[in-house]
Design a protein around this motif. Structure first.
Motif, PDB file in Angstrom:
ATOM      1  N   PRO A 111     -20.270 -17.893   3.836  1.00  0.00           N
ATOM      2  CA  PRO A 111     -19.149 -16.968   4.009  1.00  0.00           C
ATOM      3  C   PRO A 111     -19.059 -15.882   2.947  1.00  0.00           C
ATOM      4  O   PRO A 111     -18.610 -14.772   3.241  1.00  0.00           O
ATOM      5  CB  PRO A 111     -17.925 -17.889   3.955  1.00  0.00           C
ATOM      6  CG  PRO A 111     -18.425 -19.220   4.376  1.00  0.00           C
ATOM      7  CD  PRO A 111     -19.816 -19.293   3.818  1.00  0.00           C
ATOM      8  N   HIS A 112     -19.466 -16.164   1.702  1.00  0.00           N
ATOM      9  CA  HIS A 112     -19.277 -15.150   0.663  1.00  0.00           C
ATOM     10  C   HIS A 112     -20.330 -14.048   0.719  1.00  0.00           C
ATOM     11  O   HIS A 112     -20.135 -12.992   0.123  1.00  0.00           O
ATOM     12  CB  HIS A 112     -19.219 -15.783  -0.732  1.00  0.00           C
ATOM     13  CG  HIS A 112     -20.281 -16.785  -1.025  1.00  0.00           C
ATOM     14  ND1 HIS A 112     -20.427 -17.952  -0.311  1.00  0.00           N
ATOM     15  CD2 HIS A 112     -21.253 -16.809  -1.972  1.00  0.00           C
ATOM     16  CE1 HIS A 112     -21.427 -18.654  -0.806  1.00  0.00           C
ATOM     17  NE2 HIS A 112     -21.953 -17.982  -1.791  1.00  0.00           N
ATOM     18  N   THR A 113     -21.443 -14.251   1.459  1.00  0.00           N
ATOM     19  CA  THR A 113     -22.439 -13.181   1.623  1.00  0.00           C
ATOM     20  C   THR A 113     -22.548 -12.711   3.076  1.00  0.00           C
ATOM     21  O   THR A 113     -23.205 -11.725   3.347  1.00  0.00           O
ATOM     22  CB  THR A 113     -23.825 -13.655   1.174  1.00  0.00           C
ATOM     23  OG1 THR A 113     -24.266 -14.712   2.044  1.00  0.00           O
ATOM     24  CG2 THR A 113     -23.801 -14.138  -0.269  1.00  0.00           C
ATOM     25  N   ARG A 114     -21.903 -13.444   3.992  1.00  0.00           N
ATOM     26  CA  ARG A 114     -21.948 -13.158   5.430  1.00  0.00           C
ATOM     27  C   ARG A 114     -23.348 -13.355   6.020  1.00  0.00           C
ATOM     28  O   ARG A 114     -23.621 -12.877   7.127  1.00  0.00           O
ATOM     29  CB  ARG A 114     -21.431 -11.745   5.746  1.00  0.00           C
ATOM     30  CG  ARG A 114     -19.971 -11.510   5.388  1.00  0.00           C
ATOM     31  CD  ARG A 114     -19.456 -10.194   5.968  1.00  0.00           C
ATOM     32  NE  ARG A 114     -18.009 -10.057   5.769  1.00  0.00           N
ATOM     33  CZ  ARG A 114     -17.451  -9.324   4.805  1.00  0.00           C
ATOM     34  NH1 ARG A 114     -18.228  -8.673   3.950  1.00  0.00           N
ATOM     35  NH2 ARG A 114     -16.147  -9.244   4.688  1.00  0.00           N
ATOM     36  N   GLN A 147     -15.618 -13.114   8.176  1.00  0.00           N
ATOM     37  CA  GLN A 147     -14.700 -12.880   7.062  1.00  0.00           C
ATOM     38  C   GLN A 147     -15.320 -13.513   5.806  1.00  0.00           C
ATOM     39  O   GLN A 147     -15.703 -14.684   5.828  1.00  0.00           O
ATOM     40  CB  GLN A 147     -13.324 -13.509   7.327  1.00  0.00           C
ATOM     41  CG  GLN A 147     -12.869 -13.528   8.773  1.00  0.00           C
ATOM     42  CD  GLN A 147     -12.798 -12.169   9.453  1.00  0.00           C
ATOM     43  OE1 GLN A 147     -13.001 -11.142   8.838  1.00  0.00           O
ATOM     44  NE2 GLN A 147     -12.533 -12.165  10.738  1.00  0.00           N
ATOM     45  N   ALA A 148     -15.403 -12.753   4.739  1.00  0.00           N
ATOM     46  CA  ALA A 148     -16.027 -13.247   3.505  1.00  0.00           C
ATOM     47  C   ALA A 148     -15.038 -14.097   2.715  1.00  0.00           C
ATOM     48  O   ALA A 148     -13.865 -13.732   2.559  1.00  0.00           O
ATOM     49  CB  ALA A 148     -16.516 -12.082   2.653  1.00  0.00           C
ATOM     50  N   ARG A 149     -15.526 -15.227   2.218  1.00  0.00           N
ATOM     51  CA  ARG A 149     -14.736 -16.130   1.374  1.00  0.00           C
ATOM     52  C   ARG A 149     -15.647 -16.697   0.292  1.00  0.00           C
ATOM     53  O   ARG A 149     -16.836 -16.900   0.525  1.00  0.00           O
ATOM     54  CB  ARG A 149     -14.166 -17.300   2.194  1.00  0.00           C
ATOM     55  CG  ARG A 149     -13.024 -16.946   3.111  1.00  0.00           C
ATOM     56  CD  ARG A 149     -12.575 -18.177   3.888  1.00  0.00           C
ATOM     57  NE  ARG A 149     -11.279 -17.985   4.507  1.00  0.00           N
ATOM     58  CZ  ARG A 149     -11.103 -17.489   5.724  1.00  0.00           C
ATOM     59  NH1 ARG A 149     -12.141 -17.115   6.456  1.00  0.00           N
ATOM     60  NH2 ARG A 149      -9.880 -17.355   6.217  1.00  0.00           N
ATOM     61  N   ASP A 150     -15.053 -17.012  -0.851  1.00  0.00           N
ATOM     62  CA  ASP A 150     -15.806 -17.604  -1.957  1.00  0.00           C
ATOM     63  C   ASP A 150     -15.381 -19.057  -2.146  1.00  0.00           C
ATOM     64  O   ASP A 150     -14.182 -19.356  -2.174  1.00  0.00           O
ATOM     65  CB  ASP A 150     -15.546 -16.841  -3.258  1.00  0.00           C
ATOM     66  CG  ASP A 150     -15.934 -15.374  -3.151  1.00  0.00           C
ATOM     67  OD1 ASP A 150     -17.120 -15.107  -2.949  1.00  0.00           O
ATOM     68  OD2 ASP A 150     -15.041 -14.518  -3.255  1.00  0.00           O
ATOM     69  N   ALA A 302     -13.995  -8.754   7.683  1.00  0.00           N
ATOM     70  CA  ALA A 302     -15.257  -8.106   7.999  1.00  0.00           C
ATOM     71  C   ALA A 302     -15.037  -6.596   8.150  1.00  0.00           C
ATOM     72  O   ALA A 302     -13.963  -6.151   8.587  1.00  0.00           O
ATOM     73  CB  ALA A 302     -15.842  -8.674   9.289  1.00  0.00           C
TER      74      ALA A 302
END
Length: 307
Positions: A111-114, A147-150, A302
């Motif tokens: 998720p953090h790099t898609r 959607q990006a997440r860390d 996104a």
């Protein structure tokens, strides 16, 4: 003869005018092995999405989690997952019931790099400590709509008891759907997928701004969802499966609380000049509090949704 795509996928490819092109490039982009860049991604993931189909023909989607390295590829045609597997997980229960040879769908999404890649295969082995899968289809996906997440922290708290849900769901499940910006959908090409390379189970990602899943309360007390279909790679693996076997397994993760919401649904595909998407009539579900040990940052929408 085109063995890359089954008739459902081919029908939708023909509808949008890409059938001949997909027949030509299919063997080049859908491989029988994992390229090195796919293996590299799988090896550093904190989560892995999995799809399976139970004995009643119902697909289920789930999410497995571990420290990076819990997914390994000892060679280009084999994947192993080392993780404690929850006996309450409906997708894993389906694999246990079928045993070796069962169709398995895998989606590696960071998720953090898609970045994301998919691999559909056959179960080689399953135990309480993990599983192994042999490759049938391996292919890449673009980063659109993710959607990006860390990942922030790991919570070692044991999962709570799973909570079965009726087709009407409950207020907590309805609120999760309304807030969702990410959904995973499992589908199958037939009630008992055959051994052909184009047959089997698939699990894919869908994303949108919160509220992209439109909810309708039915007169029979049940719930239906409308999910728009955004332009993609034109493989039509999910929609092609649903044309042949109109049942879906949905997964909505709660990235803040570590909860997984599994939903079963009957699916209708709408594809015309004006409207493209899925109607999903929910038939039941299962809530698994604490099943997802990673805790994540707030979502960064996104680019397709942030303009």
């Amino acid at each position: 003869m085109d063995t890359t795509w089954h008739p459902g996928e081919q029908a939708l490819q023909a509808t949008v005018g890409v059938r001949e092109r997909m027949a030509e490039i299919g063997p080049q982009i859908v491989r029988d092995h994992m390229p090195d860049q796919h293996r590299e991604l799988f090896g550093k993931l904190p989560t892995l999405l999995l799809g399976a189909i139970d004995a009643a023909g119902q697909p289920w989607a789930t999410m497995l989690a571990g420290r990076p390295g819990f997914v390994a590829t000892p060679d280009a045609r084999t994947m192993t997952v080392t993780a404690t597997l929850d006996g309450q997980d409906p997708a894993l229960a389906a694999l246990r019931a079928h045993g070796p040879g069962a169709p398995v769908a895998l989606l590696g999404l960071e998720p953090h790099t898609r970045r994301r890649n998919r691999m559909n295969g056959r179960l080689l082995a399953l135990s309480g400590e993990g599983l192994s899968v042999g490759v049938v289809q391996s292919f890449g996906n673009c980063p659109k709509y993710i959607q990006a997440r860390d990942p922030l922290a790991w919570d070692d708290t044991l999962p709570a008891l799973a909570q079965p849900l009726s087709a009407a769901l409950d207020d907590r499940a309805l609120a999760s759907i309304e807030a969702a910006d990410t959904l995973f959908i499992a589908s199958a090409s037939a009630p008992a997928p055959g051994a052909g390379r184009a047959d089997g189970v698939d699990v894919s990602h869908r994303g949108g701004p919160p509220g992209f899943l439109r909810m309708e309360h039915r007169l029979d007390g049940g719930v239906a969802l409308w999910m728009p279909e955004f332009p993609g790679n034109r493989f039509f693996m999910t929609l092609g499966n649903l044309l042949r076997h109109p049942r879906a397994g949905l997964l909505i993760p709660d990235y803040a609380r570590g909860e997984l919401l599994h939903l079963s649904a009957e699916a209708d595909v709408t594809w015309n000049d004006d409207v493209k998407g899925l109607t999903l009539r929910l038939t039941g579900g299962l809530r698994r509090p604490g099943a997802f040990p990673w805790r994540w940052s707030e979502a960064r929408l996104a680019p397709q949704f942030s303009v």
